[in-house]
Structure formats: C-alpha cells, structure tokens
Design a protein around this motif. Sequence first.
Motif, PDB file in Angstrom:
ATOM      1  N   ASP A 157       5.980   8.987  -2.830  1.00 38.69           N
ATOM      2  CA  ASP A 157       4.978   9.789  -1.626  1.00 38.69           C
ATOM      3  C   ASP A 157       3.662   9.420  -1.668  1.00 38.69           C
ATOM      4  OD1 ASP A 157       4.139  10.075  -4.500  1.00 38.69           O
ATOM      5  OD2 ASP A 157       4.252  12.281  -4.619  1.00 38.69           O
ATOM      6  N   LYS A 158       3.413   8.111  -2.129  1.00 36.89           N
ATOM      7  CA  LYS A 158       2.088   7.440  -1.872  1.00 36.89           C
ATOM      8  C   LYS A 158       2.157   6.882  -0.533  1.00 36.89           C
ATOM      9  CE  LYS A 158       0.844   6.570  -6.806  1.00 36.89           C
ATOM     10  NZ  LYS A 158       0.493   5.790  -7.681  1.00 36.89           N
ATOM     11  N   ALA A 159       0.934   6.589   0.176  1.00 34.56           N
ATOM     12  CA  ALA A 159       0.773   5.981   1.214  1.00 34.56           C
ATOM     13  C   ALA A 159       0.979   4.651   1.312  1.00 34.56           C
ATOM     14  CB  ALA A 159      -0.278   6.535   1.971  1.00 34.56           C
ATOM     15  N   LEU A 160       1.804   3.914   2.116  1.00 35.84           N
ATOM     16  CA  LEU A 160       1.789   2.432   1.911  1.00 35.84           C
ATOM     17  C   LEU A 160       0.635   1.824   2.298  1.00 35.84           C
ATOM     18  CD1 LEU A 160       3.975   0.172   1.735  1.00 35.84           C
ATOM     19  CD2 LEU A 160       4.285   0.286   4.246  1.00 35.84           C
ATOM     20  N   ALA A 161       0.181   0.884   1.768  1.00 33.98           N
ATOM     21  CA  ALA A 161      -1.094   0.256   1.945  1.00 33.98           C
ATOM     22  C   ALA A 161      -1.100  -0.239   3.519  1.00 33.98           C
ATOM     23  CB  ALA A 161      -1.280  -0.972   1.025  1.00 33.98           C
ATOM     24  N   GLU A 162      -2.400  -0.067   4.233  1.00 32.81           N
ATOM     25  CA  GLU A 162      -2.665  -0.536   5.335  1.00 32.81           C
ATOM     26  C   GLU A 162      -2.566  -2.147   5.573  1.00 32.81           C
ATOM     27  OE1 GLU A 162      -6.364  -0.372   8.593  1.00 32.81           O
ATOM     28  OE2 GLU A 162      -6.592   0.491   6.596  1.00 32.81           O
ATOM     29  N   GLY A 163      -1.856  -2.415   6.615  1.00 36.11           N
ATOM     30  CA  GLY A 163      -1.574  -3.991   6.758  1.00 36.11           C
ATOM     31  C   GLY A 163      -0.234  -4.506   6.174  1.00 36.11           C
TER      32      GLY A 163
END
Length: 262
Positions: A157-163
């Motif tokens: 449920d954590k957002a994937l790192a940008e890029g």
Amino acid sequence: MTRILHLSDLHFGLERTTLIAPLLDLVNAARADLVVVSGDLTHRGRSAQFAQAAAFLRRIEAPLIAVPGNHDIPLYKLTDRIMRPYRRYRDAIARTLEPIGHVGDIRVQGVNSVDPMAWQRGAISTDQVARVTRALDPACVNIVALHHPLQQRPEVDKALAEGAPEALAGFESAGIHVVLTGHLHIWSIGAFQGASGRSLLQIQAGTALCARPGDLQNEFAVLDFQGDDLLVERHIAPMSEPGFRPPEYLRFTRRTGIWQSL
C-alpha cells in the motif's frame, strides 16, 4: 567467492533492543567482504538515534557502505527537511550519500532514493540512473543499493518511488545484475522474474531491527557470489522468539544470462 551481507531498516529509536547483540554476533561471524545497509538507520532522524546507529555500525568488523532512507531525514522540522535534510546523517554516518563498494569481482553502487519533499515515497532521477550506468565495470557483478524498491507487489500500500520504472528499465538494459533495497519491511527475492527469468535480480530486505509488532519478524541476508552463481543465506528472528533461527538457503544462477532459481 565474494560475500556481501545486506542489512536494512534498522530503525534505531524503535529498535528491538534484545536483538542488537545477537545480530552483531551473526554479522561479524559471517566475515563478509562488504556489509551494505540500505537505509532507515533511524526511526525519526534524530541526533540521539543517529548516535545509536553509528555506535552499532562501528561494531561491525567488515567494510561497510550505507545509503539513507526516508526515516533518516527530519519528519516534523520542515525547515530542516527542506534546507538541510542530510545534516545529521552526514555528521553521524557518512559524508557521501551514494557510496561505492568494490570487493573482489563485486561492485556495489549506492543510490540515494530519498525525496525530502515527499518524505516517504522516494524518487530516482534520470541523472542518477545515467551516473550509475556510466560507471559500470564489465569485469564485475554490478549491484545497485538503494532504499526504495523499483517494483512492488499489488498488495503493497505504499506509493512506488517516482522514476522507479524508468530506473529499473535503465539499470537492466545497462547490465546491472542485482538491486538491493529495503523500505517495505517485507522480504522478497526473485518475485518479479517472470516465467522466463530476467537479467536483473531484485532483492528486497526485511527489517533488521525494527520493533514494530506488525512486522512480525526481523531478518538479514548473506549473499555469496561465485562466478555466475548466488547462494542466499537468510537469517530470520520472529518477534515471538528470542533470537535468530538457523538460516534458510536459496540458490540462483545466471549462467544462461538471466537469473533463475535452483
């Protein structure tokens, strides 16, 4: 054979105190050629927590490199987080945020994936990817170590790192062999290989010391590289037990150019 020991998410300030000595004993008994710590050395990035983390790292006898995690920058002091996010990390742990470890035929490049503006999510820039890929050593097993994973299972449920997707594609196309990460407190190896395998193996560490009950266990891994073969020695300490169980072993090979489990 070259031995890498992978620690992540120590979380000093919310650490499992009774596990510190057993963990250090096992880390030093492994006689690794290099210890890699992939972020979250502290729980809230406070000076006292960094002092604890630094004291722990000083007791590790092997050469060591570390990269910061999102918990290693100030959370509540917004001015510090924006203007000088790594001051305490640099003072206590290391001046460089993207260290390089080179032992035997293994080269480990650290990447700082922390984004002070987003705090938890993380980010990897195209400049970082280019810098890593330009420095590859064709004679080595090339490893990248960073805090945030480049892929995640659907249930996370954590957002994937940008890029992250672009970084994964860039690392794989350039010939990176292994990526070491942490952040999720969930162990994973080879989860994204697919039926036919991939040339890049992602190893996501669990938490080595965090005492958060929901994590259920602490753990670390020893990675033995010999030619195209990898032996993984996984050490697990369930929260309900006083220490580490006997290790579990997994084997992988890339003799065909792609990683496959044995």
